[in-house]
Scaffold this motif. Sequence first.
Motif, mmCIF file in Angstrom:
data_model
loop_
_atom_site.group_PDB
_atom_site.id
_atom_site.type_symbol
_atom_site.label_atom_id
_atom_site.label_comp_id
_atom_site.label_asym_id
_atom_site.label_seq_id
_atom_site.Cartn_x
_atom_site.Cartn_y
_atom_site.Cartn_z
ATOM 1 N N HIS A 28 1.553 -4.027 -9.827
ATOM 2 C CA HIS A 28 2.287 -5.287 -9.839
ATOM 3 C C HIS A 28 1.619 -6.214 -8.837
ATOM 4 C CE1 HIS A 28 5.634 -8.024 -10.220
ATOM 5 N NE2 HIS A 28 5.732 -8.089 -8.918
ATOM 6 N N ARG A 29 1.213 -7.420 -9.307
ATOM 7 C CA ARG A 29 0.533 -8.378 -8.430
ATOM 8 C C ARG A 29 -0.659 -7.715 -7.734
ATOM 9 N NH1 ARG A 29 2.217 -13.162 -9.628
ATOM 10 N NH2 ARG A 29 4.430 -13.555 -9.668
ATOM 11 N N GLN A 31 -1.056 -4.658 -6.861
ATOM 12 C CA GLN A 31 -0.757 -3.562 -5.941
ATOM 13 C C GLN A 31 -0.265 -2.362 -6.743
ATOM 14 O OE1 GLN A 31 2.038 -5.102 -3.055
ATOM 15 N NE2 GLN A 31 0.445 -6.322 -2.067
ATOM 16 N N PHE A 33 1.411 1.335 -7.527
ATOM 17 C CA PHE A 33 2.431 2.263 -7.039
ATOM 18 C C PHE A 33 2.704 3.364 -8.042
ATOM 19 C CE2 PHE A 33 6.169 0.796 -9.413
ATOM 20 C CZ PHE A 33 5.850 -0.518 -9.713
ATOM 21 N N TYR A 80 -2.263 4.417 2.937
ATOM 22 C CA TYR A 80 -3.541 3.714 2.943
ATOM 23 C C TYR A 80 -4.650 4.740 3.088
ATOM 24 C CZ TYR A 80 -7.400 0.722 4.385
ATOM 25 O OH TYR A 80 -8.615 0.104 4.469
ATOM 26 N N ASN A 85 -10.444 2.384 1.100
ATOM 27 C CA ASN A 85 -9.948 1.045 1.419
ATOM 28 C C ASN A 85 -8.921 0.605 0.389
ATOM 29 O OD1 ASN A 85 -9.673 -1.346 2.797
ATOM 30 N ND2 ASN A 85 -11.416 -2.340 1.812
ATOM 31 N N ARG A 87 -4.576 0.664 -0.717
ATOM 32 C CA ARG A 87 -3.181 0.958 -0.411
ATOM 33 C C ARG A 87 -2.476 1.455 -1.651
ATOM 34 N NH1 ARG A 87 -2.335 -4.033 2.157
ATOM 35 N NH2 ARG A 87 -2.767 -3.769 4.347
ATOM 36 N N ARG A 89 1.567 2.860 -3.027
ATOM 37 C CA ARG A 89 2.969 3.159 -2.699
ATOM 38 C C ARG A 89 3.437 4.334 -3.543
ATOM 39 N NH1 ARG A 89 3.550 -2.521 -2.717
ATOM 40 N NH2 ARG A 89 4.426 -2.556 -4.799
#
Lengths: 169, 369
Positions: A28-29, A31, A33, A80, A85, A87, A89
């Motif tokens: 999402h956006r 990022q 997860f 992270y 490099n 991230r 969730r």
Amino acid sequence: MESAPWESELTLAMKAEFGDSVLEFSTHRGQEFVVAKADSAIAILEYLKYEADYDYLVDVTAVHWPKRAGEEFDLVYILYSFARNHRLRVKTRIADGYKPQTSVTVHLTANWLEREVFDMFGIEFAGHPDPRRILMPDEWKGHPLRKDYSIVQMDDAWVKENLGIESGH
Amino acid sequence: MPETFLDSTELILNMGPQHPSTHGVLRVILKLDGEKVTGTDCVIGYLHRGVEKIGENRTYVMFAPYVDRMDYVAAVSNGLGYCLAIEKLLGVEAPPRAQAVRVILTELNRIASHLFWLGTHALDIGATTPVMYCLREREEVLKIFEAYCGARLTTHAFRIGGLQYETYDGFEQQCLAFCDAFPARVDDYEALLTGNRIWIDRLKGVGILNADDCKAYGVTGPMLRAAGVKWDIRKALPYSGYEKYDFEIPVGYNGDTYDRYIVRMQEMRQSARIVRQAVQSLPEGPIMAKVPKVIKPAPGEVYVSIEAPKGELGYYVVSDGTINPYRLRVRPPSFVNLQSLDKMAKGALIADVVAIIGTIDIVLGEVDR
């Protein structure tokens, strides 16, 4: 904007490793997860740390969704990886009263972060080495970040006893 | 002679919450064997204001000034992180001129924050002179903030989508004059401290936290870099156009208090370099992106973090499509870094604990939120 499915080498490897325990890989956006079953969260954190280099636990937090019967809380681990490099969730949906396993065994930093989640949401972590409140006073009643805890609510008895004042509302 | 003659029982000593070297209302319960620390227990929360709860009960715009009150010596950084998080949630980006001004003010704020740290840290150790010089230079930075937005500490300098104010006449000259004078000032501080025998004796080998420990405890910022990990979010995951500027990431080797001092000194010099480049390449153009009057992000969640002076400052924001954030989590660097105090203080002396608390560079407003 809806979140889109996410597929990469890592998601394929995790699917092979965990099968049905991982419910969703999404982005999402920009990022990524992962949504996983509550009882497999620690196994996933271990796998991500030792097999995929996600060796830095940035944050542990929760979100209260009181209307979602049976899964009232999102428990969110933000990871992270220095090597990649990247991230990531990891989210699990848990019921009110469910006691998730502590992640201190995997990441030492989870100690205070999980204490804060307990303090603010009342989620108890099984096997936590130091299960106390952290920001609120130890004897405080209630968990302020739950949605059923109003913003003007206060533990009047505690305030009166310890500060010697009426709480003022 | 009785067998227990040289044996000592454990002594519990309460340090704080009103203690000059705990930098605010931090209470540390020390377990002592003689003067040696065998364990610590931090009691925090004295400054808890429920910022995250307040966030859920305010609109996105209304909440922005609250973030300044967390890390109040680096309010500009807090504001930048918050604005970037909401912009990410909305899918907008600030225009180039706004980004450059943001970088200038944020780096000046990093210098101000490090100067305040240096002055108070030196004061804790017993060097009473540097704080006067540090506050003198910090004043120059605060004057720029005041001229820009009217406030010195809790600036609320940025808005979601860009900036509210255009820069004032003489902004560039004032920033450049500061950058011209500043490196020589850092030389002055270093002349007072870096080679000072007492300073070295008090800091070298104290509070060692190696790279593996840093990662296990989630420690970021100058503490992580002092342990030799060359990691800075401005380089690793650039935001606000940091990739355009030429600067180094200073690192240390031993992860002790002295290395953290060296790293922060170098960072101030690098920040001045960034300010100079940003001022000299400041683009013309609008300062505000197209942002709706009522900010109502689509349902979803983002985690955005920046390299604040203390380390990784993150905002995890969940939107349910209304004008209030459904959940607004702040990932404070001070809170997470403070957790490593126990590891660093074990085996140290009481006087070292003062140095170690100083070197973490905590701000209790941010620890307790």
